[in-house]
Every structure is written in C-alpha cells, then in structure tokens.
Design a protein around this motif. Structure first.
Motif, short mmCIF file in Angstrom:
data_model
loop_
_atom_site.label_atom_id
_atom_site.label_comp_id
_atom_site.label_asym_id
_atom_site.label_seq_id
_atom_site.Cartn_x
_atom_site.Cartn_y
_atom_site.Cartn_z
N GLN A 1 0.73 -1.25 -0.25
CA GLN A 1 0.05 0.11 0.27
C GLN A 1 0.67 1.28 0.23
O GLN A 1 0.79 2.51 -0.55
CB GLN A 1 -0.66 -0.26 1.49
CG GLN A 1 -2.22 1.21 1.01
CD GLN A 1 -2.98 1.23 0.41
OE1 GLN A 1 -3.38 0.14 0.38
NE2 GLN A 1 -3.57 1.78 0.18
N TYR B 1 1.50 1.81 -3.56
CA TYR B 1 0.43 2.20 -3.84
C TYR B 1 0.26 4.03 -4.09
O TYR B 1 -0.31 4.71 -5.33
CB TYR B 1 -0.91 1.33 -3.73
CG TYR B 1 -2.11 1.25 -4.88
CD1 TYR B 1 -1.79 1.16 -5.76
CD2 TYR B 1 -3.00 2.27 -4.21
CE1 TYR B 1 -2.80 1.85 -6.43
CE2 TYR B 1 -4.14 2.18 -4.80
CZ TYR B 1 -4.39 1.82 -6.36
OH TYR B 1 -5.58 2.44 -6.68
N GLU B 2 0.16 4.03 -3.06
CA GLU B 2 -0.54 5.25 -2.57
C GLU B 2 0.73 6.45 -2.75
O GLU B 2 0.65 7.85 -3.35
CB GLU B 2 0.03 5.74 -1.16
CG GLU B 2 -1.42 4.59 0.09
CD GLU B 2 -1.32 4.90 0.84
OE1 GLU B 2 -0.89 5.68 1.87
OE2 GLU B 2 -2.98 4.14 1.79
N ARG C 1 -1.99 4.07 -11.70
CA ARG C 1 -3.05 3.55 -10.83
C ARG C 1 -4.00 2.65 -11.29
O ARG C 1 -4.08 1.24 -11.23
CB ARG C 1 -3.02 4.21 -9.49
CG ARG C 1 -3.16 4.95 -8.16
CD ARG C 1 -3.58 5.63 -7.53
NE ARG C 1 -3.11 6.30 -6.33
CZ ARG C 1 -3.49 6.37 -5.23
NH1 ARG C 1 -4.76 6.56 -4.72
NH2 ARG C 1 -2.69 6.69 -4.16
#
Length: 774
Positions: free
Chosen positions: A282, A285-286, A293
């Motif tokens: 995560q 991903y952020e 994304r």
C-alpha cells in the motif's frame, strides 16, 4: 553561543565542527540473524570501492533496508569511516529530510546558517557513510540533498534504499530481488532444499517462534512452495514463519490465497510496513498518480510474463491511449511495482503485488471490462489456429507460448462467462501444451470443453480433431477414431474446405499409426485436392509430406523421395510453419532408406533445429540420429541418443509400429556390440538428460568423429572436472573459478548424473581419460 554548540574550541580559537569523525557509528543493532545474500554483499563491496552513491531498489518487502544495514555494518570501521542511518519512512514533509540527516549525524542546528551548510561543514574533510533509508516518498528532496552533499563533501559516500532510483549523476542502481528460490522437480532432496536462502530464512525465523521446528521430508515440499509462492520476499517469508506455533506449514500454504489477512502481525514495535504485507505494498501504491494506478490495477489480470503489446491491449481505453502507456509502464517499473524480465523486453508482477492490484481492480469495478479486453486480444492472436488449422505459421504458436499463462486465464474467464471464444482459446492452450508434452492434461481439457453447448460448430470440429490426435499420440486408438468420426461428420456438413482438410489430415495420420496405409493414402490425396482449391502452398506441403511418409511406410522409397522433393522448397520458404521439423524428419528417414547417411544426418539435425521447444518431434529425431550412428558403427553414441529419446518420450508418447521396429532393431545391434555393464551405465546416465541438453549434445556430435562423453558436459562442468582431476578440493576449485563451494558441489553432481559416475575418484579418472590435461 549556538555557534559553538559542541562546547569546544580548537587551539586556534575556531569552533570545532559540530560533528566530527569520532562520532560513534549509529547503525541499529539487530536482534535476529541475517540470512543469505552473500553474493549481493560481495557485489556491493566491489561497487562501494568504486562509486560514492549506490541506491538499492526493489519491491516492497524484498529486504533493501536490511541488506543495506548489513552491508554497512560489515564494512571495516576505523575512526575515519563511520556509518549513520537516516530513516525517512516516518517523514511526510520534504523539508525535514535535511533535519533528519542532521539528527542522525548528531549535528545541532546553528542560528547563523542553514542546517544544510552546517552538515556540509561538519562532513568536509572527513570520511563518512550515510545510509539514507526509504527515499521513495521524498524522492525529489532526497535526490537534491544527496546531489549537493556528494559534490560538497569529497569524503562522503551514500547508500540509499528506495523503491525507485534517485536519478542523479553518479548513481549506481543496485536492484534487490527476492531470495533465491529452492530447486524444484523430481529427485529434489530435503538436503537440496535446505540450501536455498529462502528456506533457510523460513526455517530460522520459524525456530524463533517454535524452537523445535525442523525442515523434514514431510514438510520440506510445503516450505518450498510457501517460499516460491511468496517470490522469495523476506518480509512475506518472515510473516509466514510467525504462524508456525499455530499452523502446520501445509495450512500456511493453503491460506496464501488470502495472504493479506494471513501475513500480518500485531507487534508493538516497528512501522506497519514491517508488520503487514498489505501495508508494505500500500505504501508504494499511494505514491502513484491516478493514471499509474489505473495501469497498475489493470495489469493484475496478467499472469507470468508479458510484453508491452499485451500491456497495451488490456490497459488502453478512450481515456488511456497507447502512447501514454509506455511512460506509465516505465514508471511502474522504476517504482518496483513491475519487474523486468532479465534478457527480454518483458515484465511480470510479483504474485503478492498482483493480488493487491487485483483487489484494487475489483474495487474499481473494472474486472469484467479488462478481462474482456484480454479475451479479445488473445482470441485475435489465436485466430490463425482456426483459419489455418494444419499449416499455421510457427510464429503464431511461439507468440501464444510466450503468453500461455494469460491464454489460460482468458480461457477460464471465457468459460466462466459462457463466452463462445472459450473453444478458440482452448485450442490455443492445446497447441502450446502439445509442444510441451502435456498430452494427458490436453485430453482432459478438451473433454471438458467439448461438453459445452455454446461452442461454435467449426471450433467444435477442430477440438474433436485435436482430441482424436492426442488420443492417437498416446496409443488410445479406439477413442481417437471415435472423436475423429464425429469430427468428420461435422466437417463434411460445413461449407469449409479448411475444416475438412484438418479433419481428414488427422484421420490419415491415425490410420498410418494403425497401419491402414491404403486408406490413409486416399485421405491425403483428397486433402491435397482440397488444399489446391484454397491457394495455400503451405497446406499442400503439409499434406504431401504426410503422403510421402505413408508411401514410405509401404516401402515405396522412390515415390516418397519424389513427393518430398516437390514440397521441401515450400517448407524452407518463410514464414516457417509448425510442420517444418516433421518434414525434415521425413526427408531424413527417406534419405536413410536410400542409404544416404550423410544427407539423413543433415536433415535430422535440421529437424532438431526447427523444433527446439517441442516435446513431440525431438525424441523421434534423436532416434533418427541414433539410426545414423548405428549405421556408422558408433554404438555408444547411438545408445546414448536412443536412451535420451526414451527419457524424453517416457510412457506418454506412442510410437508408430513401423518406426518402433526400425529403432528396436538398431538398439538390438547396439546392445550386441557393447559390453552389458557399459551399456547399462550409458542408459542410466543418458535417460534423465532432458530435452535441451539432449538437443545440444546431438548437434555437437554431427559427423563421424568425436564420440567422447565429454560433450555431455557444459564449459562450467568441464572446468570443475579438470580442477578436481588435478587434485583440488571443492574450496580451492571455488576460489580458482570465483564461484561458491555450493556451486562446485552442484556441478560435480551434474557431472555424475550426465556421465554416470559415482565417487570423486571416478570423476578424477574419467576427467584424465576424457579431458586430458586441460
């Protein structure tokens, strides 16, 4: 005064630097043992002597931080060279990077100058190592600081860890991969598995939680599977090993489908990225932009490796044009969410990252649309299998084989949604599986597909033809004729000569195997007539090649030769078709029947070169070269080829009776000429060689000269054998060749397996006899 924060002055009255070379090393002490990575540490040592900035990059949980700390901690540390760790993961403000460096170096801010200037003055003229950890979310600020610091402080060296490079001059990017995975395959022992760094890590961490844990014959396969399914990720392996007091390894393995719920702990210390696999991913991903994304989650439908063309096919839509996708893929690679495949312009996602992306895809409600694009793309690639079922270009099959995992995914999705394209994709899978020798699996898949009511009639006809062909390859004649009879009825009802050609072609092949030569000949003559109506020279060539084989099987060598001479130019013309290897084998067998041994050998070698990925033609071509060797009196070489062929063929591939009789007669002559002990040793050593090694050996042995077993060895094994023969131990062999002792042991075992030797003294004697003084 704050300018004299250190509270000391020099004899000249000048303030001493706020932090000097005597400051203690600030690397954290580790509470557990570092496992493996010896090769990476050695490479880092070499790079560190020549470069001042090394950035360790890699995906979440791969162990960049731990490797960097271990490397820095192992460096010799006389007082001029000390290391300080700067942990950036807790920061969210780029402006705090410099302050964090100062804190790690124990440098206090001075009121009359910026903190960066204070740092540079303190580092000027001293040797220091700065370990800048987790730069990815502050990449710009980190890059600016490091760039300036290295230019201002000649004695400074920086080791950075980041999921993407800093991108500044002088940077050496050192990619960190997962731990080496355990070997796989039949005959792999628990001892072999225990040598894997991934398994060593699992075992060590498991013992921290259950001191009686042991790697045993009962649990080794499950431990190996856990490590492999986690891609050798140290974080994931450590999180999995924590469950050992509660779950047996087999249960941990079975729960990996829900790994994000399993691989998390509720520890009281450490950041969440070290306590949860989900949080580790995560974090990356952020940091992505909205378009990044989108591509990231859409790529989750792809398995195995894939190329940019496939990426574009599944990712593009009206808002995301192909021109933009290349840059987005490059960004995902640079942030370690997409892994490049070494030596190829291809990519893959580590399984844990892919599963995370799949969750994001499902949450976005895009799963159906992206899978539809995948099915459409692969159905288009597989279309020539329907349009040209017997004579499709070899390139089509190679393309599908490179995407086999994704063809399977698309096929399963089409099946689950009752999509008519399921049958076409099934044929694509079957073509790839046939080349890999997965005949039994192919038959099961076809039976399942044929039970579906939604399959279009032409595709059903083709699937029946393939089902009959696979049954024939495995000697199940009754089932083969049953499938082909139904295919024939369908083919004759269709106004499509292509379907009829493919069906009659396979029926003819089956009739040859059943020694119904006259009926087979009639089938092939009819196929030729149909092929001439569709203006497909490759189709005509494929049919006439089988006709030549049929008449050769009836003893008409001259007619067979005349037929093959007619069509060989078509086989040799581009583009290469998938029947090229078969045609070369037929031409070679005809030459052998005409007693032209030299020409037979050339054609058999051409057949091997045309089928490097095939498990179907290779054993029969090795048989053919064995027949050539028998004619030349090269009995050991012939037996080795026959044994290799049998090892590849196994019990799953049926041999036509006429061909079997030729090979059996030659083998009988070879055994009669050889000492039984020698023959047994040759067979035992050659049968497990495998397809690729067998092809390499056979092609090196062309001509009537060298019969030496030494050609079974690769260059690395030769080097080891020569040094062992000279009396060196495994350790000194490793030192001389620059490899590990473990690698020496592996190569010695390879020599034993290939040549059929037992002890070390056997290898010594054999090497002196066959390799000479080197």
């Amino acid at each position: 005064m704050r300018a004299h924060a250190a509270g000391q002055t020099s004899k000249a009255g000048r303030p001493k630097p706020p932090a000097g070379p005597e400051t203690a090393r600030t690397l954290p002490a580790r509470l557990d043992r570092f496992i493996g990575r010896e090769r990476e540490l050695e490479r880092l040592r070499d790079l560190f002597h020549r470069h001042r900035l090394i950035t360790l990059t890699g995906p979440a949980g791969v162990g960049k931080t731990r490797l960097a700390i271990e490397f820095a901690d192992r460096l010799p540390a006389p007082s001029p060279a000390q290391a300080a760790l700067v942990e950036l993961d807790v920061l969210r403000d780029e402006g705090l990077v410099t302050q964090s460096v100062a804190a790690a170096l124990e440098i206090r801010e001075q009121s009359d100058q910026p903190i960066a200037e204070t740092i540079f003055k303190a580092l000027r003229g001293v040797q220091r190592i700065l370990l800048l950890d987790n730069c990815e979310h502050l990449i710009d600020a980190s890059a600016r600081f490091v760039d300036t610091a290295l230019s201002r402080c000649r004695g400074l060296r920086v080791i950075a860890t980041s999921r993407e490079p800093l991108g500044i001059a002088g940077e050496i990017v050192f990619r960190v991969e997962g731990l080496p995975l355990p070997p796989s395959g039949p005959g792999t022992s628990t001892t072999d598995l225990a040598r894997s760094d991934a398994i060593r890590l699992f075992t060590a961490r498991a013992r921290e939680h259950a001191q009686d844990f042991e790697l045993t014959a009962d649990n080794a396969a499950d431990v190996a599977a856990v490590c492999s399914e986690l891609d050798g990720s140290p974080l994931a392996i450590e999180l999995a090993a924590r469950w050992i007091p509660t779950l047996p390894v087999a249960s941990i393995r079975s729960r990996l489908a829900s790994r994000f719920e399993l691989l998390t702990i509720s520890g009281r210390t450490g950041g969440m990225r070290q306590r949860s696999l989900r949080e580790a991913i995560q974090w990356s991903y952020e940091l992505l932009t909205p378009d990044e994304r989108v591509v990231f989650r859409r790529l989750s439908v792809l398995l195995g490796s894939f190329d940019l063309e496939t990426v574009t096919a599944v990712c593009q839509d009206v808002d995301l044009v192909p021109e933009a996708i290349l840059g987005l893929v490059s960004r995902l690679q640079s942030t370690s969410l997409l892994t490049p495949v070494a030596g190829a312009r291809r990519y893959r996602m580590l399984e844990s990252i892919r599963l995370f992306a799949r969750q994001r895809l499902n949450a976005a409600g895009e799963s159906d649309a992206v899978h539809e694009r995948l099915v459409s793309w692969l159905s288009e690639l597989a279309e020539p299998l329907i349009r040209q079922p017997v004579w499709f270009p070899l390139q089509t099959q190679s393309r599908l084989e490179s995407l086999l995992d994704n063809v399977l995914t698309a096929m399963q999705w089409a099946q689950s949604t009752n999509d008519d394209r399921h049958g076409l994709l099934t044929v694509g899978v079957i073509r790839c599986w046939m080349q890999r020798g997965h005949l039994t699996e192919g038959r099961k898949l076809l039976r399942s597909a044929l039970e579906r009511a939604t399959c279009p009639v032409p595709i059903r006809c083709l699937m029946l033809a393939y089902a009959g062909y696979l049954a024939a390859l495995q000697g199940d004649v009754q089932e083969a004729f049953g499938m082909l009879d139904e295919a024939s009825v369908i083919a004759h009802s269709l106004d499509d000569p292509r379907s009829l050609i493919s069906t009659l072609y396979v029926i003819g092949c089956l009739e040859v195997a059943a020694q119904r030569f006259e009926s087979a000949e009639r089938r092939f003559i009819r196929c030729e007539e149909l092929a001439n109506t569709i203006d497909e020279p490759a189709a005509v060539a494929m049919v006439i090649e089988r006709l030549a084989w049929t008449v050769l099987s009836q003893g008409d060598v001259d007619r067979a030769n005349e037929l093959m001479n007619r069509v060989l130019p078509a086989f040799r013309a581009p583009p290469a078709i998938h029947g090229l290897s078969l045609a070369m084998h037929t031409a070679a067998t005809i030459a052998l029947a005409r007693d032209d041994v030299e020409e037979a050998e050339r054609y058999f070698c051409d057949a091997l070169r045309a089928a490097p990925t095939s498990s179907l033609e290779v054993p029969f071509t090795l048989d053919g070269l064995g027949l050539v060797a028998t004619r030349r009196g090269r009995h050991e070489h012939a037996l080795r080829l026959f044994a290799m062929a049998q090892g590849i063929r196994g019990k799953r591939l049926h041999t036509e009776p006429a061909w079997r009789r030729q090979v059996d007669a030659a083998m009988a002559a070879v055994h009669q000429a050889l000492d039984p002990v020698v023959a047994e040793q040759i067979v035992r050593a050659a049968e497990p060689i495998g397809r690729d090694n067998a092809i390499s050996y056979a092609l090196r042995q062309v001509g009537p000269g060298n019969q030496d077993q030494a050609d079974l060895l690769d260059d690395a094994e030769r080097a080891v054998a020569l040094l062992v023969a000279a009396g060196h131990t495994n350790r000194t062999v490793a030192e001389r060749l620059g490899i590990s002792i473990r690698a020496v042991a592996y190569r010695l075992q390879g020599i034993r397996d290939k040549v059929g030797l037992g002890s070390r003294s056997d290898i010594t004697k054999w090497a002196r006899d066959h390799l000479g003084p080197g």
